[in-house]
Write an enzyme that holds these catalytic residues in place. Structure first.
Site, PDB file in Angstrom:
ATOM      1  N   TYR A  96      32.573  19.325  17.681  1.00 32.63           N
ATOM      2  CA  TYR A  96      31.933  18.630  18.003  1.00 32.63           C
ATOM      3  C   TYR A  96      31.033  18.060  18.348  1.00 32.63           C
ATOM      4  O   TYR A  96      30.862  19.253  19.313  1.00 32.63           O
ATOM      5  CB  TYR A  96      33.124  16.861  18.359  1.00 32.63           C
ATOM      6  CG  TYR A  96      33.128  16.625  19.852  1.00 32.63           C
ATOM      7  CD1 TYR A  96      32.118  16.235  20.934  1.00 32.63           C
ATOM      8  CD2 TYR A  96      34.080  17.046  20.786  1.00 32.63           C
ATOM      9  CE1 TYR A  96      32.447  16.574  21.501  1.00 32.63           C
ATOM     10  CE2 TYR A  96      34.157  17.526  21.899  1.00 32.63           C
ATOM     11  CZ  TYR A  96      33.610  16.588  23.092  1.00 32.63           C
ATOM     12  OH  TYR A  96      33.788  16.735  24.396  1.00 32.63           O
ATOM     13  N   HIS A 109      37.608   8.663  26.046  1.00 35.25           N
ATOM     14  CA  HIS A 109      36.611   9.006  27.316  1.00 35.25           C
ATOM     15  C   HIS A 109      35.217   8.610  26.850  1.00 35.25           C
ATOM     16  O   HIS A 109      34.914   8.348  25.908  1.00 35.25           O
ATOM     17  CB  HIS A 109      36.365  10.437  27.401  1.00 35.25           C
ATOM     18  CG  HIS A 109      37.872  11.225  28.319  1.00 35.25           C
ATOM     19  ND1 HIS A 109      37.883  12.513  27.813  1.00 35.25           N
ATOM     20  CD2 HIS A 109      38.450  10.641  28.904  1.00 35.25           C
ATOM     21  CE1 HIS A 109      38.357  12.947  28.034  1.00 35.25           C
ATOM     22  NE2 HIS A 109      39.326  12.558  28.949  1.00 35.25           N
TER      23      HIS A 109
END
Length: 185
Positions: A132, A64
Site C-alpha cells: 500500500y 488504525h
C-alpha cells in the site's frame, strides 16, 4: 484503453479501482499506479511512502488512524486474500461510523483508495502479501485505532465463514476501544 476503471465508490473518496491489464503471448502487464491517470478518477492524492506487509492466515491488522497527521492509503493485495475493513470517521459524513468490508485477492487487479480520516485495517483470510501507498508518514505518537471486536464488524462471523480458527493480533490492537464506545474528531 483505460488503465484504471472506477468499479465502485462506496462513499465520498472510498473507491474500488480496477486495473486494466494488457495481455499477450508474453504474459501480462499491469500499470499499478499513475498519478495522472488516477486523477481522472478524482484521486488527487500525493503519496509519500510505499509499504509491503506479509501476513499469516488469521492475522488481524488495525484498524488504525492518525488524527493530527491523517493519511490516505491505496491498497492492493499481491498474494493471497484479505478482507479490507474501513470505518468512516468524518463526523460531517453521511456514512459517519459506517463499516465497509471489501475482499481483495491475488490476481483480481483491484486497488482500494481509502481517504483521509478513515480507520483502516485488514484480516488475512489466507497467507497474504499487501502493498500500500500512504499519503503521510507514520507518527507513533499520533496512532489511534478501532477494535476489530466492534459489534458492527462482526469478526467472529467473518472468521467462521472463512474457516479461520486461530486469530493473530497484537496486544495493542486487541486492546483498542470498540467503535460503539468512541466518538471521533
Amino acid at each position: 484503453m483505460d488503465k484504471f476503471i472506477l468499479e465502485k465508490e462506496f462513499t465520498e473518496g472510498l473507491k474500488l479501482i480496477k486495473m486494466n491489464p494488457f495481455k499477450d503471448e508474453r504474459g501480462e502487464y499491469v500499470k499499478s499506479y499513475s498519478d495522472r491517470e488516477l486523477a481522472l478518477l478524482g484521486i488527487n492524492t500525493k503519496f509519500l511512502e510505499d509499504n509491503y506487509l506479509v501476513s499469516k492466515k488469521g492475522s488481524i491488522r488495525g484498524l488504525h488512524y492518525q488524527i493530527k497527521n491523517p493519511e490516505a492509503k491505496l491498497i492492493r493485495c499481491l498474494k493471497g486474500k484479505i478482507m479490507d475493513v474501513t470505518v468512516d470517521l468524518r463526523k460531517d459524513s453521511p456514512t459517519y461510523k459506517k463499516v465497509f468490508k471489501i475482499i481483495l485477492k491475488e490476481g483480481d487487479n483491484r486497488i482500494l483508495m481509502v481517504p483521509k480520516s478513515f480507520a483502516h485495517g485488514f484480516i488475512s483470510l489466507t497467507d497474504s502479501v499487501v502493498f500500500y501507498k500512504s499519503s503521510n508518514y507514520y507518527f507513533p505518537g499520533d496512532q489511534y485505532g478501532v477494535s476489530f471486536f466492534s459489534n458492527e464488524i462482526n469478526l467472529d462471523k467473518i472468521l467462521k465463514q472463512e474457516g479461520i480458527k486461530d486469530k493473530i493480533i497484537t496486544e495493542k490492537d486487541r486492546n483498542l476501544l470498540k467503535l460503539e464506545d468512541q466518538n471521533f474528531f
